[in-house]
Structure formats: C-alpha cells, structure tokens
Scaffold this motif. Sequence first.
Motif: not given
Ligand code: AMP
Length: 636
Positions: A375-376, A396-397, A400-401, A488, A503, A509, A514
């Motif tokens: 998520g971040e 950690d993984h 994105q939506t 990203d 980003r 975030n 997001r």
């Molecule tokens: P969302 O679409 O709300 O899931 O947000 C996606 C964005 O969250 C991605 O484009 C990244 O910028 C950030 N994000 C999600 N997971 C990670 C992660 N494990 N490491 C770094 N950034 C992440």
Amino acid sequence: MTVQDNSRYREVHARASRDPEGFWGEAAREIDWIERPAKIFDGSQGVYGRWFADGVCNTCYNALDRHVAGGRAAQVALIHDSPLTNTVTKFTYAQLLDEVKTLAAVMQDFGVVKGDRVIVYMPMVPEAVVAMLACARIGAVHSVVFGGFAAKELATRIDDASPKLILSASCGIEPGRIVKYKPLLDEAINLAKLKPQACVILQRPQETCSLMPGRDHDWAELRGNAMAAKKSAACVPVLATDPLYVLYTSGTTGIPKGVVRDNGGHLVALKWSMFNLYGIKPGEVFWCGSDIGWVVGHSYIIYGPLMHGATSIMYEGKPVGTPNAGAFWRVIAEHKAVALFTAPTAFRAIRKDDPNGEFIRKTDLSHFRTLFLAGERADPPTVEWAEQQLKVPVVDHWWQTETGWCIAGNPVGLGLLPVKHGSPTVPMPGYTVHVVDEAAKPLPPNTMGSIVIKLPMPPGCLPTLWNQDDRFREAYLTEFPGYYKTSDAGYLDDDGYVYVMGRTDDIINVAGHRLSTGGMEEVLASHPDVAECAVLGIKDALKGEVPCGFLVLKAGVTRPVTEVEKEVVALVRDRIGPVAAFKLAITVARLPKTRSGKILRGTIKKMADGDPWTMPATIEDPKALDEIGEALKGRV
Ligand code: AMP
Ligand code: COA
C-alpha cells in the motif's frame, strides 16, 4: 540473478516469460469454467489484448458454490470481527451462499441484469461482502465507494458508473464517532446528474436513518421477504472478459479513474497468488486488514481467499485504540490466522503505542506464519521492528489498484528469496519489469528511472478504464510505447530486486490511502479568497505522508489568514472526505517558481521535510524560497 536460494521462483518466472499462454493456461485449470477458454491470450482484442477471451465463467460460483459442492459447506468462509460494535459473526460457505443467492434475487427484482452497475457504499459489514458477491453472481458490475469519501466524490462515481441500484447503510463507525452515511448518500444523489432507480439501505442499530419513500428500501425487510418466498438467483454465465467490477482510484485530476477488472483473468491470477505468493492452503485462515473500499480489500478480504476455499477475516476496527495496540494480535490468536496483510502505517501506529511489543508477548501467535505489507513503501525501520517482534518473515509487496494483485513480491509458496529491506523483492510471474529513461530506454541496474511493465500485462490487471479507452492509452500506454507506465519511480539492483521509491505524478500516499494532490488543489482554488495554491505531500512519522497546502490569497483579502486556512481545511474534508487527512494550510505571499512559471514543488517539499536542498538555478526569485522557510517555522 546472483542471489543464492532454494526458491522455485526463478524457474517459475522464466517459464511464465517464455511461455505465458502455457503458464496461465495451466493456472486456469484451477478455476471452474462454464466453458473453458480455447485461446489463452488474444492479442487482437481490447486495448492491449485480452486473457481467456472465449472463456465463460462466474466469479461467485468459484468463490462459493464450488466449495459448498466440494465439501466446504460447513467451513467458515467469513469471520466479521468488529471491536467497534463488540461483535464477532461467522458465516459458513453454505450460509454465505444462501445470503448471496437471496440478495442477488432481490437485486434481480429491481431489474438488475448482467452488465448493469451497482454502487456499494458501505462500511465494513458482512452485508457488503454479500452485496459484492451477489453482483458477481448475476453478472452485475459492482463499484464500491470507500466510506471515508465525501458526497461529492460519491456523486462523481455515480455519474461515471450510472448505477441502476445503490446499496448502502445507515452508518459507519469510526472510533468515537458515528459516520452517518445516509445524508452523504442523499447529497451525492442530489449532486449527481444520473439518478439510480433505487437504494437498498442496511439499517445498523448504532444509528438508523429515514428512508425516502419510493426510492429507498429497507435491506432487512427485502431480505426477510425474499427468504420467506425462497427466492434465489442462479449464477449467470459471463465472458471471462466481462467486467466484474469498476473501482475508482485517484488520477492526476479531481476526476477519478474507473479501473475495470474482468472476471476470468482476475479469477486465475488471484487463485494462483493464494498459495504461490501468500503460501495459504485451502481451509486456512487469512486476514487482510484493509477496507473493502480499496483494491486490497476487494482482492484479499473477498475474492482471493474465497476462491481458494480459505477462511477470510473482515475487521471493523483500527490497529490501535480499538481498544489498544494489541488488537491485531487478539484477532490473529482468536481466529487462528496464519497470515496478516496490512499497510506499514498500521505497524508504525502499533509500534508507537507499544514500542517493546508487550502486547505481542502476551498473545499466543504460534500458528502465525507471515506478515505481508503493501500500500505504501515499507520503510526499513518498520520492517525490522516487525521482524524482531513477530519473529516471522515480513513480506513487503508492491502493487496498484490498476494491477489488482502483486507486481513485485517475495513468493512464500514458491520458496522465500532472501529479503532485502527497502525492496518488495522481485517481479511476480507474468510481469516483466523494466526501469527506463525518458526515451523508454532500459537503464542499467541501480539507476533510478520510471518503472514500467512490458505489455501485455498478466491476467488480473486492468484491461482499460471504464468507458475511457483513450484515457487509458493516454495515462498508461503512450509515454513508453510497448509498456504500461506504473507512475512509480525506482530502480532494479544487480539481483533484479525492485526498489519502489515514489510516484512520478502528483499522487500521494497517506496512511496507505492513495490521494491526488491535484484534486485537493482544485478544492483549494475554488475558495473565493484563494488566488493560487499548491498541495504537496510532506513526511509524516505515522502516515508516511500527509498533504500540506500553500495558499496565496487574492489582493484585497483583509481578514485574518487563519480564517481562510481553517475554511480550506474544512472544504477539503467536505468535498473529498476525512480520508484526505488534509489538516495543514499555510498562507504565503507568493509561491516560488521557475522563470518559466513552474511551481518548485520538489524544493518546497524538501524544505518542509527538513531534507537538504539546493537553490534551483532556474528560480525566478530566490527570496521566495526564504519566505517559504519562514512560513514553515512552527507549522511542520
Ligand atoms: P493503490 O492503487 O492505492 O494500491 O496505490 C498504489 C501505489 O501505492 C503504488 O503506485 C505505489 O506508489 C504505492 N505502493 C503500494 N505498495 C507499495 C510498496 N510495497 N512499496 C512502495 N510503494 C508502494
Ligand atoms: N469512513 C469514514 N471516515 C473514515 C473512514 C471510513 N471508512 N476511514 C477513515 N476515516 C476517517 C478517520 O476517522 C479520520 O477522521 P478524523 O480526521 O476525523 O480523525 C480520517 O478519515 C483519516 O483516517 P485514517 O487515515 O484512517 O487515520 P486515523 O488517524 O484514523 O488512523 C491509522 C491512523 C494508521 C491507524 C490508520 O490510517 C490505519 O489503520 N491505516 C491502515 C491503512 C490500510 O490498511 N490501508 C489499506 C491499504 S493496504
């Protein structure tokens, strides 16, 4: 790759790259199809090709019916655990199926048929899961709107999705306050140009609401009548490429993007991920601590675990304060969850309240195997703390939506690879990840650039944006031909590990949520006293980032600037919602700009974050930055 390990990852990823159709064709055998796809990938369909284009299936069948038929009828499918209402409610697969069949029949009575959109604007209650699965059952397209959004955001989604029906509830519950959904729903329908035919409202005992005669219907009454009449809806066959849902996510403007998810690719990818990535076996308990309003909630509170025959936990609470920083461990122990998936911000909150992990030591977590974070960016200190306290792998993984499932992670089922803090590890099978320069030329390892994914994207990823193929091409496919642009930035190291650093657009975030700073700027600019504004994300120890707005007031505004600042804070809460966490607006005499008129956001951010910064050579007037420095004093 030079990393030494016993994981099957490299062999599996290589196979998926060499023979994607063979690989995903095999994965598709794990799904019950009404008509098996003869062609696994058809490059001639859709914007960049479609997966399983001639397959016919039903997502709800795969999530429920097949398990009831296959011996899991009495197994718990869903555990709803709500410290906010002090309740725990469990549904077996058979019970959940009954609820879904009934609600699906109720929806059919409203004339909802395959392809119709249904908006689900609901808090974290089991009925929301029933609603989503009922849509899937009859081929309707659900669009879930997160409860922390304001009426205007809901209205925008109503206008874009033009739903026949809206399913909602009287209220949500946040610690210390009841969130009344109904006034927000009424206002949103008033604002929307396209009105739904009807609304079905779940009355929660914590706060009931009045129903508008003719338009609103009582959920419990409809359910009761349908059950008494033994109404039941059968699964409607849909094409693998038919949409299962549309989920709106922040774009670079105030108009969100309707991310489309199909049925077939989503089934195959999520089912594959449950064991191979998350290491979960059917029958085990999996907990994803997100909200159903986010993609993570769609994929791993509902669809993934249920497709896999696992037991899923739905949690209506917070990591801290409901009642304390031991809440997560209580849930894991009580329901015997083997894995938890949450956002790093939740762990920062727990660590702040319980730095020595005393609650952890008081709880029996012996069956708990893995913590997943997404998520971040997962900051290394938080990951290290979680590893030390929990003594299990912390994975950690990154996703994105738009992708709907993990782009880069560490696959537990295939065998864990060595962990490198700060990296979500390696691309999952089906994803070829490159880091490129502005000319789309791949960059050498350890060089920062734009992270892109080679087309076609694997099954499960978005085929397009709702009714907006051109916006999809423009936003994701045009800048780097042959690739999907993730927006990203980051790099790959010598071992092919991915590092996601931030980003490249104006998305920020905030606590794993997001948000678009462009969208917030639109709200600030609408204030009558604001001449110019800029919103940027600044560092926050708990939420990762929080928005900070800079305002330049119109000449002639004489009232105290603090009044305007308070008003714009209220305006963002009112127009976007509390989830924006917009609490800081700072008035300045002017915004520092380049000679060509571009606001120097990067430099302002560095100053606000207390990071080293240098005077940009292109600055119009260096004094403008001194003024920002002064204005920030005592405010951040
Ligand atoms: P969302 O679409 O709300 O899931 O947000 C996606 C964005 O969250 C991605 O484009 C990244 O910028 C950030 N994000 C999600 N997971 C990670 C992660 N494990 N490491 C770094 N950034 C992440
Ligand atoms: N409905 C209505 N309001 C909501 C809401 C919902 N579903 N969810 C959040 N809000 C409100 C909160 O009450 C808060 O309002 P406030 O300004 O009046 O306090 C505001 O939106 C911000 O919420 P949040 O970002 O959740 O902050 P918080 O201070 O309440 O809690 C954390 C901080 C870290 C505990 C919390 O953000 C958290 O649990 N984060 C994990 C996020 C996550 O799982 N993300 C999913 C991606 S994997």
